[in-house]
Design a protein around this motif. Structure first.
Motif, PDB file in Angstrom:
ATOM      1  N   UNK A 144      36.463  50.363  24.636  1.00  0.00           N
ATOM      2  CA  UNK A 144      37.002  50.272  25.492  1.00  0.00           C
ATOM      3  C   UNK A 144      37.036  51.274  27.060  1.00  0.00           C
ATOM      4  N   UNK A 145      35.909  51.786  27.413  1.00  0.00           N
ATOM      5  CA  UNK A 145      35.435  51.808  28.755  1.00  0.00           C
ATOM      6  C   UNK A 145      35.477  50.404  29.390  1.00  0.00           C
ATOM      7  N   UNK A 146      34.083  49.603  28.892  1.00  0.00           N
ATOM      8  CA  UNK A 146      34.352  48.327  29.628  1.00  0.00           C
ATOM      9  C   UNK A 146      35.553  47.649  29.148  1.00  0.00           C
ATOM     10  N   UNK A 147      36.520  47.820  28.523  1.00  0.00           N
ATOM     11  CA  UNK A 147      37.780  47.175  28.453  1.00  0.00           C
ATOM     12  C   UNK A 147      38.624  47.238  29.700  1.00  0.00           C
ATOM     13  N   UNK A 148      39.416  48.381  29.974  1.00  0.00           N
ATOM     14  CA  UNK A 148      39.562  49.188  31.012  1.00  0.00           C
ATOM     15  C   UNK A 148      38.729  48.527  32.414  1.00  0.00           C
ATOM     16  N   UNK A 149      37.276  48.366  32.491  1.00  0.00           N
ATOM     17  CA  UNK A 149      36.697  47.903  33.924  1.00  0.00           C
ATOM     18  C   UNK A 149      37.042  46.865  33.998  1.00  0.00           C
ATOM     19  N   UNK A 150      36.958  45.749  33.113  1.00  0.00           N
ATOM     20  CA  UNK A 150      37.756  44.855  32.864  1.00  0.00           C
ATOM     21  C   UNK A 150      39.334  44.232  32.995  1.00  0.00           C
ATOM     22  N   UNK A 151      39.697  45.107  33.040  1.00  0.00           N
ATOM     23  CA  UNK A 151      41.645  44.885  33.019  1.00  0.00           C
ATOM     24  C   UNK A 151      41.012  45.298  34.793  1.00  0.00           C
ATOM     25  N   UNK A 152      40.710  45.748  35.177  1.00  0.00           N
ATOM     26  CA  UNK A 152      41.112  46.648  36.877  1.00  0.00           C
ATOM     27  C   UNK A 152      40.444  45.067  37.649  1.00  0.00           C
ATOM     28  N   UNK A 153      39.155  44.880  37.037  1.00  0.00           N
ATOM     29  CA  UNK A 153      38.970  43.797  37.833  1.00  0.00           C
ATOM     30  C   UNK A 153      39.480  42.726  38.508  1.00  0.00           C
ATOM     31  N   UNK A 154      40.502  42.232  37.082  1.00  0.00           N
ATOM     32  CA  UNK A 154      41.274  41.160  36.932  1.00  0.00           C
ATOM     33  C   UNK A 154      42.246  41.196  37.015  1.00  0.00           C
ATOM     34  N   UNK A 155      42.800  43.038  37.384  1.00  0.00           N
ATOM     35  CA  UNK A 155      44.137  43.126  38.137  1.00  0.00           C
ATOM     36  C   UNK A 155      43.972  42.483  40.223  1.00  0.00           C
ATOM     37  N   UNK A 156      42.189  43.472  40.061  1.00  0.00           N
ATOM     38  CA  UNK A 156      42.740  43.288  41.610  1.00  0.00           C
ATOM     39  C   UNK A 156      41.929  41.798  42.398  1.00  0.00           C
ATOM     40  N   UNK A 157      41.869  40.436  41.336  1.00  0.00           N
ATOM     41  CA  UNK A 157      41.406  39.399  41.429  1.00  0.00           C
ATOM     42  C   UNK A 157      42.488  38.643  41.562  1.00  0.00           C
ATOM     43  N   UNK A 158      43.673  38.833  40.786  1.00  0.00           N
ATOM     44  CA  UNK A 158      45.592  38.237  40.650  1.00  0.00           C
ATOM     45  C   UNK A 158      45.993  38.860  41.842  1.00  0.00           C
ATOM     46  N   UNK A 159      45.838  40.093  41.841  1.00  0.00           N
ATOM     47  CA  UNK A 159      46.530  40.178  42.485  1.00  0.00           C
ATOM     48  C   UNK A 159      46.533  40.724  43.554  1.00  0.00           C
ATOM     49  N   UNK A 160      45.483  40.396  44.964  1.00  0.00           N
ATOM     50  CA  UNK A 160      44.857  40.893  45.736  1.00  0.00           C
ATOM     51  C   UNK A 160      44.292  39.434  46.577  1.00  0.00           C
ATOM     52  N   UNK A 161      42.811  38.944  45.446  1.00  0.00           N
ATOM     53  CA  UNK A 161      42.428  38.167  46.132  1.00  0.00           C
ATOM     54  C   UNK A 161      43.135  37.159  45.899  1.00  0.00           C
TER      55      UNK A 161
END
Length: 250
Positions: free
Chosen positions: A47-64
């Motif tokens: 789950x730690x790795x899962x939430x890390x994935x969620x955070x990076x995905x959100x950064x890419x999708x919503x900012x990049x």
């Protein structure tokens, strides 16, 4: 196009992610479990790795994504047709050309990402998951996401001088196609995700989308010897491809 980047694409992605997350977290109790490619893998095992994935995905999708669309506005405005819709014949020609260009850009861009320090510092992020699931389709280093997932996708309709509706439809289509390739489930009637799933498993096979450049360069040799190659078909059956083409003892 900016509306598509900041509203439509995130909405499509969020909808797909919501459905597949429910399936993933229902584990073996889900009726979809039999369609899972790597059946012993579950994203919630870490789950730690899962939430890390969620955070990076959100950064890419919503900012990049919005940033890249903003930076590409001069190209879009000078190449994309905002006038009358193109004829069906023209749209078909544009679509065929777009697929060829996308395969060329994705295959060679992907292979470059697997070289030395580029892989170690950038692309390795995407390969942290050897068994992909929906979210991982845009779980990448922001620089890779900006180039491969946004620039390469948007520039293709610009090169073929598509209509604005074609650009939006192409962007959403590629997002869905990429999501399916990483979903981890081989569902009936859907394009087979077996080759890209195998790529995550093996790292050095199946770099392309359509497969013909892999065939040309021999980067599908190991894939062709694996049962995943036999299962890489679109099928219609209530049974899973794992049941239709089962593992055999050597």
């Amino acid at each position: 196009m900016f509306f598509s980047a900041v509203v439509l694409s995130p909405t499509v992605f969020a909808s797909l992610t919501f459905v597949t997350t429910l399936i993933d977290f229902s584990h073996e109790s889900s009726v979809f479990h039999k369609y899972k490619i790597q059946q012993n893998f579950h994203p919630y095992d870490n789950m730690d790795k899962y939430w890390k994935t969620v955070r990076k995905v959100a950064t890419n999708l919503l900012f990049v994504t919005p940033l890249m669309i903003f930076l590409m506005q001069p190209i879009i405005l000078n190449t994309i047709d905002f006038g009358k819709l193109h004829s069906l014949k023209t749209m078909m020609i544009e679509t065929v050309c777009a697929f060829m260009l996308q395969e060329f850009l994705f295959y060679y861009g992907h292979r470059i990402m697997h070289y030395g320090k580029i892989y170690k510092r950038i692309h390795k992020v995407h390969h942290e998951w050897t068994a992909p699931f929906g979210l991982t389709c845009i779980y990448t280093h922001p620089l890779e996401y900006a180039i491969n997932n946004v620039f390469f996708v948007v520039i293709v309709p610009c090169i073929v001088r598509s209509h604005i509706t074609g650009l939006i439809a192409w962007s959403v289509f590629i997002l869905i196609y990429t999501f399916n390739a990483h979903m981890g489930y081989h569902l009936p009637l859907m394009p087979s995700p077996q080759s890209h799933d195998f790529h995550h498993l093996s790292f050095n096979n199946c770099y392309g989308m359509l497969g013909f450049l892999d065939g040309l360069h021999g980067t599908d040799a190991a894939f062709k010897k694996h049962i995943a190659y036999q299962r890489a078909v679109t099928y219609l059956s209530k049974d899973s491809i794992n049941e239709l083409i089962p593992e055999t003892d050597k």
